[in-house]
Each structure stands twice: as C-alpha cells, then as structure tokens.
Design a protein around this motif. Structure first.
Motif, mmCIF file in Angstrom:
data_model
loop_
_atom_site.group_PDB
_atom_site.id
_atom_site.type_symbol
_atom_site.label_atom_id
_atom_site.label_comp_id
_atom_site.label_asym_id
_atom_site.label_seq_id
_atom_site.Cartn_x
_atom_site.Cartn_y
_atom_site.Cartn_z
ATOM 1 N N UNK A 1 0.837 -1.205 0.000
ATOM 2 C CA UNK A 1 0.000 0.000 0.000
ATOM 3 C C UNK A 1 0.868 1.250 0.000
ATOM 4 N N UNK A 2 1.910 1.244 0.828
ATOM 5 C CA UNK A 2 2.855 2.359 0.861
ATOM 6 C C UNK A 2 3.492 2.540 -0.518
ATOM 7 N N UNK A 3 3.899 1.450 -1.127
ATOM 8 C CA UNK A 3 4.573 1.494 -2.429
ATOM 9 C C UNK A 3 3.695 2.174 -3.479
ATOM 10 N N UNK A 4 2.451 1.725 -3.586
ATOM 11 C CA UNK A 4 1.541 2.282 -4.597
ATOM 12 C C UNK A 4 1.246 3.752 -4.326
ATOM 13 N N UNK A 5 0.993 4.088 -3.079
ATOM 14 C CA UNK A 5 0.657 5.473 -2.748
ATOM 15 C C UNK A 5 1.833 6.416 -2.971
ATOM 16 N N UNK A 6 3.040 5.961 -2.690
ATOM 17 C CA UNK A 6 4.221 6.795 -2.948
ATOM 18 C C UNK A 6 4.365 7.041 -4.449
ATOM 19 N N UNK A 7 4.135 5.997 -5.257
ATOM 20 C CA UNK A 7 4.194 6.180 -6.706
ATOM 21 C C UNK A 7 3.172 7.183 -7.202
ATOM 22 N N UNK A 8 1.947 7.121 -6.679
ATOM 23 C CA UNK A 8 0.901 8.065 -7.079
ATOM 24 C C UNK A 8 1.188 9.472 -6.563
ATOM 25 N N UNK A 9 1.761 9.566 -5.368
ATOM 26 C CA UNK A 9 2.057 10.879 -4.790
ATOM 27 C C UNK A 9 3.071 11.643 -5.636
ATOM 28 N N UNK A 10 3.984 10.915 -6.278
ATOM 29 C CA UNK A 10 4.953 11.587 -7.155
ATOM 30 C C UNK A 10 4.243 12.226 -8.347
ATOM 31 N N UNK A 11 3.218 11.566 -8.849
ATOM 32 C CA UNK A 11 2.457 12.130 -9.966
ATOM 33 C C UNK A 11 1.708 13.384 -9.522
ATOM 34 N N UNK A 12 1.083 13.312 -8.357
ATOM 35 C CA UNK A 12 0.354 14.467 -7.830
ATOM 36 C C UNK A 12 1.286 15.662 -7.676
ATOM 37 N N UNK A 13 2.488 15.423 -7.171
ATOM 38 C CA UNK A 13 3.450 16.517 -6.999
ATOM 39 C C UNK A 13 3.842 17.124 -8.340
ATOM 40 N N UNK A 14 3.879 16.298 -9.384
ATOM 41 C CA UNK A 14 4.209 16.823 -10.705
ATOM 42 C C UNK A 14 3.091 17.642 -11.321
ATOM 43 N N UNK A 15 1.860 17.308 -11.004
ATOM 44 C CA UNK A 15 0.702 18.013 -11.556
ATOM 45 C C UNK A 15 0.472 19.351 -10.859
ATOM 46 N N UNK A 16 0.802 19.404 -9.569
ATOM 47 C CA UNK A 16 0.557 20.611 -8.777
ATOM 48 C C UNK A 16 1.879 21.222 -8.329
ATOM 49 N N UNK A 17 2.480 22.114 -9.151
ATOM 50 C CA UNK A 17 3.732 22.762 -8.755
ATOM 51 C C UNK A 17 3.577 23.458 -7.406
ATOM 52 N N UNK A 18 4.555 23.246 -6.534
ATOM 53 C CA UNK A 18 4.483 23.817 -5.199
ATOM 54 C C UNK A 18 4.117 22.790 -4.149
ATOM 55 N N UNK A 19 3.694 21.594 -4.599
ATOM 56 C CA UNK A 19 3.296 20.549 -3.657
ATOM 57 C C UNK A 19 4.502 19.998 -2.898
#
Length: 262
Positions: free
Chosen positions: A138-156
């Motif tokens: 669960x940690x693995x998948x969420x960390x992978x998705x969190x990297x995408x979110x950070x790329x979509x929202x500059x400043x995250x």
C-alpha cells in the motif's frame, strides 16, 4: 543579472530545496518569475543534479542493495522501489502527454505551498497515532501516485507528498519513510531528465546554454548533498513542523505581495 550567475543561483535553490519538503519546483518558479524563465530541460536536468547528490549520500546503501540481492530483504526492497517507480511512470507519462498540469504561475504555487503546509501539520500528527506497519505494498503504490500528484501541482513538493503519504499508510518512522521516498526519487528524476532530453532533441536541440546548465547542475549537486545530509540528521530528533510553518508563511507572503493576475 549575468546569465551564468543566474544559473548558479537557480542551481543553489534547486539543491537546497529538492529534498526539503518545501517544493523545489515552487521555489524555482518563484525565482524564475523575477529572474527570467528557463527551459523545461534546464529545470529538469538541474533536478537530476540533486538526484546525483542523493546517490552520493546513499552510496553505501545502494552498493549494499546492489551486491546483496542474494538476501531476500534486499530483493524485496529493490522490488518495491522499482514498483513505486513503475506506478509513477504508468500514471505520470499519460498525464504528462495529455498536458494535465496547473499553470506555472506564482498564484497556484502559493496556494500549493499553503495547503501543503497545512497537510503536513495534520498528516504528521495523524501518522503518529497510527501503528507501524512497515514498507507495505500500500505504501509502495501510494508513494508512486504521490509523485504524480506533486508533478501536476507545482508547489506541492515531491518529498513532502511522498514522505507523508508513506507515514499515513503505515511507514510511520520518519527516517524509514524518508529513505524509501528518496530512493524512489532516483529512478524517477533520472527518467524525467532523460524524457526531457529526448523532447529537447525532437524539437531541434537548439537554444540551450550548456555552460549555464553545467554550472547549475554542479551547484545543485553540491548543495543537494549538503542539504540531504543535514535533513537526515535533523529528522532523527525533530518533527517536520518548521518546514510546514515556512511553507504557509511563504505562500501567504506571495499571495499578499502579488499583483492581480500574477
């Protein structure tokens, strides 16, 4: 300002902020708002300089993993790093190709800094109340998705998004969450740099100031190394509260000081 001096300053900013949970992308966008915009290749390649710094900081850990694949624990850890990167790539590449990203202007960055700071304050307190579950899938998948979110929202902030989602998912120890998220960042950012370089060549491969880029890359590597070494020592005995307060204060200052439409 002299172009090489500007590149040096941007490299220093990148190196200091890439792994602190305060958003390197946000700080670079803010700096370039006043110093002049740089190409996507410049911004991503100097991030690769900071990633080189993380390789140097974790060189013993990386060597132990590379030469210790005969041990089950090491194989599982490497597999989970690779899986988190695969999740980021599988989701992030289509997102990038579709152009799903907030405008790179100061106002969205300011709001991302503020909201991210509030998120950090809440997430750390919640994580402290959760049981330690270790590095689960669960940690693995969420960390992978969190990297995408950070790329979509500059400043995250990639580090803030990944570290705190890992802690909330059960990897509650700050040093363990930080190590995993930083190591996942190595293939992620090197791949992003390679992708940007291919795009640059496809567009003709002209117009880049290679001397300025080299100076910025070197500055990001050196300061990134120092910043990570300091952070790893700091989080052993301190919470992330100071970084959250800094984000909120900086975001508020930007919003209060911006002209309309910035």
């Amino acid at each position: 300002m002299n172009d090489l001096l500007t590149a040096l300053l941007l490299g220093l900013i990148e190196g200091i902020t890439e792994f602190l949970p305060i958003s390197s992308t946000g700080h670079l966008l803010i700096a370039q708002h006043w110093l002049g915009a740089r190409s996507d290749l410049f911004n991503i390649v100097i991030q690769a300089g900071a990633i080189l710094a993380i390789c140097l900081v974790y060189r013993q850990r990386l060597l132990a993993l590379a030469f210790g694949l005969g041990e089950r624990e090491n194989r599982e850890f490497v597999l989970k790093v690779a899986a988190a990167f695969a999740v980021t790539a599988a989701v992030g590449i289509p997102v990038r190709l579709l152009g799903w990203k907030l405008p790179e202007t100061v106002t969205p960055v300011a709001w991302a800094l503020i909201l991210g700071g509030v998120w950090m304050l809440l997430a750390e307190r919640l994580a402290e109340r959760r049981p330690e579950r270790g590095l689960t899938w669960t940690v693995v998948v969420l960390v992978g998705l969190a990297q995408v979110v950070a790329g979509v929202f500059p400043g995250t902030s990639r580090s803030a998004a990944t570290i705190f989602v890992a802690m909330l998912a059960g990897l509650t120890r700050r040093p363990a969450a930080t190590e995993f998220c930083f190591l996942v960042g190595i293939p992620t950012m090197f791949a992003a740099s390679g992708f940007a370089f291919v795009e640059y060549l496809a567009e003709g491969g002209e117009g880049e100031d290679w001397a300025a880029l080299a100076i910025a890359f070197a500055a990001a590597t050196l300061t990134g190394f120092l910043a990570v070494r300091w952070l790893l020592g700091y989080i052993k005995t301190h919470r992330f509260t100071g970084f959250a307060v800094y984000r909120i204060a900086l975001g508020a200052a930007l919003l209060l000081g911006l002209p309309a439409g910035a």
